[in-house]
Design a protein around this motif. Structure first.
Motif, mmCIF file in Angstrom:
data_model
loop_
_atom_site.group_PDB
_atom_site.id
_atom_site.type_symbol
_atom_site.label_atom_id
_atom_site.label_comp_id
_atom_site.label_asym_id
_atom_site.label_seq_id
_atom_site.Cartn_x
_atom_site.Cartn_y
_atom_site.Cartn_z
ATOM 1 N N VAL A 175 0.946 -1.224 -0.058
ATOM 2 C CA VAL A 175 0.126 0.269 0.101
ATOM 3 C C VAL A 175 0.776 1.132 0.044
ATOM 4 C CG1 VAL A 175 -1.905 1.062 1.154
ATOM 5 C CG2 VAL A 175 -1.933 -1.320 1.357
ATOM 6 N N TYR A 176 0.804 1.814 -0.922
ATOM 7 C CA TYR A 176 1.737 3.197 -1.252
ATOM 8 C C TYR A 176 0.969 4.413 -1.298
ATOM 9 C CZ TYR A 176 5.416 -0.150 -2.794
ATOM 10 O OH TYR A 176 5.992 -1.214 -2.736
ATOM 11 N N VAL A 177 1.024 5.388 -0.481
ATOM 12 C CA VAL A 177 0.566 6.629 -0.091
ATOM 13 C C VAL A 177 1.687 7.693 -0.600
ATOM 14 C CG1 VAL A 177 -1.124 6.081 1.254
ATOM 15 C CG2 VAL A 177 0.935 6.893 2.182
ATOM 16 N N PRO A 178 1.500 8.847 -1.026
ATOM 17 C CA PRO A 178 2.416 9.960 -1.145
ATOM 18 C C PRO A 178 3.000 10.434 0.250
ATOM 19 C CG PRO A 178 0.489 10.694 -2.462
ATOM 20 C CD PRO A 178 0.140 9.377 -1.749
ATOM 21 N N LEU A 179 4.365 10.401 0.312
ATOM 22 C CA LEU A 179 4.957 10.846 1.346
ATOM 23 C C LEU A 179 5.682 12.346 1.303
ATOM 24 C CD1 LEU A 179 6.724 7.582 2.358
ATOM 25 C CD2 LEU A 179 4.502 8.592 3.282
ATOM 26 N N VAL A 180 5.580 13.318 2.147
ATOM 27 C CA VAL A 180 6.148 14.411 2.033
ATOM 28 C C VAL A 180 6.944 14.783 3.469
ATOM 29 C CG1 VAL A 180 5.547 17.002 2.054
ATOM 30 C CG2 VAL A 180 4.071 15.396 0.770
ATOM 31 N N GLN A 181 8.325 15.352 3.088
ATOM 32 C CA GLN A 181 9.098 15.647 4.335
ATOM 33 C C GLN A 181 8.969 17.100 4.521
ATOM 34 O OE1 GLN A 181 13.159 14.453 4.097
ATOM 35 N NE2 GLN A 181 13.338 14.961 6.364
ATOM 36 N N ALA A 182 8.436 17.574 5.669
ATOM 37 C CA ALA A 182 8.213 19.103 5.770
ATOM 38 C C ALA A 182 7.818 19.374 7.216
ATOM 39 C CB ALA A 182 7.079 19.755 4.951
ATOM 40 N N ASP A 183 8.118 20.568 7.531
ATOM 41 C CA ASP A 183 7.771 21.258 8.919
ATOM 42 C C ASP A 183 6.385 21.431 9.007
ATOM 43 O OD1 ASP A 183 7.504 22.721 11.185
ATOM 44 O OD2 ASP A 183 9.672 23.164 11.033
ATOM 45 N N ALA A 184 5.846 20.842 10.287
ATOM 46 C CA ALA A 184 4.211 21.087 10.317
ATOM 47 C C ALA A 184 3.894 22.584 10.407
ATOM 48 C CB ALA A 184 3.869 20.265 11.642
ATOM 49 N N LEU A 185 4.910 23.675 10.811
ATOM 50 C CA LEU A 185 4.526 24.714 10.723
ATOM 51 C C LEU A 185 4.600 25.634 9.312
ATOM 52 C CD1 LEU A 185 6.072 26.008 14.155
ATOM 53 C CD2 LEU A 185 3.918 25.460 13.743
ATOM 54 N N ALA A 186 4.949 24.855 8.694
ATOM 55 C CA ALA A 186 5.119 25.323 7.088
ATOM 56 C C ALA A 186 4.666 24.336 6.034
ATOM 57 C CB ALA A 186 6.502 25.684 6.751
ATOM 58 N N LEU A 187 3.499 23.987 6.157
ATOM 59 C CA LEU A 187 2.698 22.841 5.238
ATOM 60 C C LEU A 187 2.836 23.233 3.744
ATOM 61 C CD1 LEU A 187 -0.226 21.846 7.409
ATOM 62 C CD2 LEU A 187 1.864 20.891 7.411
ATOM 63 N N PRO A 188 3.525 22.532 3.057
ATOM 64 C CA PRO A 188 3.589 23.012 1.714
ATOM 65 C C PRO A 188 2.531 22.770 0.746
ATOM 66 C CG PRO A 188 4.673 20.835 2.013
ATOM 67 C CD PRO A 188 4.064 21.241 3.303
ATOM 68 N N PHE A 189 1.116 23.235 1.133
ATOM 69 C CA PHE A 189 0.024 23.076 0.418
ATOM 70 C C PHE A 189 -0.672 24.607 0.267
ATOM 71 C CE2 PHE A 189 0.789 19.274 3.060
ATOM 72 C CZ PHE A 189 1.392 18.347 1.831
ATOM 73 N N ARG A 190 -1.740 24.517 -0.603
ATOM 74 C CA ARG A 190 -2.378 25.829 -0.853
ATOM 75 C C ARG A 190 -3.401 25.961 0.438
ATOM 76 N NH1 ARG A 190 -3.152 25.794 -7.366
ATOM 77 N NH2 ARG A 190 -1.022 26.106 -7.781
ATOM 78 N N ASP A 191 -3.926 26.751 0.375
ATOM 79 C CA ASP A 191 -5.098 27.262 1.383
ATOM 80 C C ASP A 191 -6.404 26.276 0.854
ATOM 81 O OD1 ASP A 191 -3.518 28.936 2.122
ATOM 82 O OD2 ASP A 191 -4.981 30.753 1.804
ATOM 83 N N GLY A 192 -6.976 25.514 1.730
ATOM 84 C CA GLY A 192 -8.157 24.651 1.629
ATOM 85 C C GLY A 192 -7.895 23.539 0.744
ATOM 86 N N THR A 193 -6.888 22.999 0.632
ATOM 87 C CA THR A 193 -6.541 21.651 -0.043
ATOM 88 C C THR A 193 -7.150 20.403 0.676
ATOM 89 O OG1 THR A 193 -4.291 22.514 -0.586
ATOM 90 C CG2 THR A 193 -4.586 20.303 -0.792
ATOM 91 N N PHE A 194 -7.306 20.317 1.991
ATOM 92 C CA PHE A 194 -7.916 19.125 2.413
ATOM 93 C C PHE A 194 -9.113 19.073 3.090
ATOM 94 C CE2 PHE A 194 -3.318 19.122 2.269
ATOM 95 C CZ PHE A 194 -2.903 17.840 1.750
#
Length: 274
Positions: free
Chosen positions: A116-135
């Motif tokens: 089972v493969y899901v996308p993995l992202v390495q990032a700081d939780a205080l600087a989430l690399p996603f646009r507003d309203g993504t999830f």
């Protein structure tokens, strides 16, 4: 608190640390401890399961996230990402994020074992690399929240990436645990620390460099952080220790678990646009 090897002899104290010190310590700790953590707890957590806490509460039973089929879901502080892989099997569109390269390495290994493969992202939780309203949903089971200096900023960042109506569910140490000694046995029933002392728990090396940092917030602090970010608090789950569960996990144990809660799970929601 951390689980130290018999050879480890760090200085342990309560003191202020800078945000930079805290981030560096967390990343080093989880990169270094990833193998030991998975060896100790991997079988309990599974490769494809969302286990909220050492009490063993599972999302399959609790359904704290609500309807997940078709939802875009972000797991923050995913560790080996077992929860994200389980959600993928429930029909969610999942992204798993963690600060630690060591933990994400185990996420890749578990994906290979399970298929089972899901996308993995390495990032700081205080600087989430996603646009507003993504999830539609964001969640974490003991990831990020206990280890970040500015958790009010974390709540704001999660609010930003959620769509209106989106859910934010996080499990963390129960605030009352802070007053007790960090032991699973009888000595861990002694209340010795001030509940209102918000200085972090710090382990540091001989040079005084923090190697592990854990933050404390009161129940009121958590509620105010959520409210200030714009969330509506829907529920707080305090899992009871189940009969027949005899596994000890750090300071979590059957003896303590029968007397007071070790985990608090906050269930919040970003209000609808209306």
């Amino acid at each position: 608190m951390s689980e130290l090897s018999p050879s480890s002899e760090p200085a342990i104290l309560r003191r202020a640390v800078s945000d930079a010190e805290n981030r560096a310590a967390s990343r080093r700790w989880w990169d270094t401890d990833a193998d030991g953590y998975q060896e100790a707890h991997g079988s309990f957590l599974g490769d494809v399961d969302l286990v909220w806490c050492p009490e063993g509460l599972r999302e399959e039973d609790a359904r704290l996230l609500g309807k997940v089929k078709g939802a875009r879901v972000l797991e923050i502080g995913c560790g080996a990402a077992a929860g994200s892989r389980w959600l993928d099997g429930q029909g969610a569109d999942v992204t798993a994020l963690d600060l630690s390269d060591g933990m994400l390495r185990h996420a890749k290994l578990a994906a290979e074992r399970s298929g089972v493969y899901v996308p993995l992202v390495q990032a700081d939780a205080l600087a989430l690399p996603f646009r507003d309203g993504t999830f539609d949903i964001a969640h974490t089971a003991f990831g990020a929240v206990p280890f970040i200096t500015d958790t009010a900023a974390l709540m704001r960042e999660v609010f930003r990436v959620l769509r209106p109506g989106g859910a934010w569910v996080f499990a963390t140490y129960h605030p009352m645990r802070w007053i007790f000694l960090d032991e699973p046995g009888e000595t861990g029933l002694m209340a010795v620390n001030c509940y209102f002392d918000r200085r972090p728990y710090v382990e540091q090396d001989a040079a005084g460099v923090p190697t592990y940092v854990e933050q404390h917030r009161t129940f009121g602090d958590r509620v105010r952080e959520l409210a200030a970010a714009g969330f509506v608090l829907c529920d707080v789950v305090e899992p009871e220790w189940p009969k027949g569960h005899e596994e000890i996990w750090g300071q979590w144990s059957p003896m303590r678990g029968r007397l007071f809660p070790g985990t608090a799970i906050f269930v919040a929601r970003r209000p609808d646009a209306s």
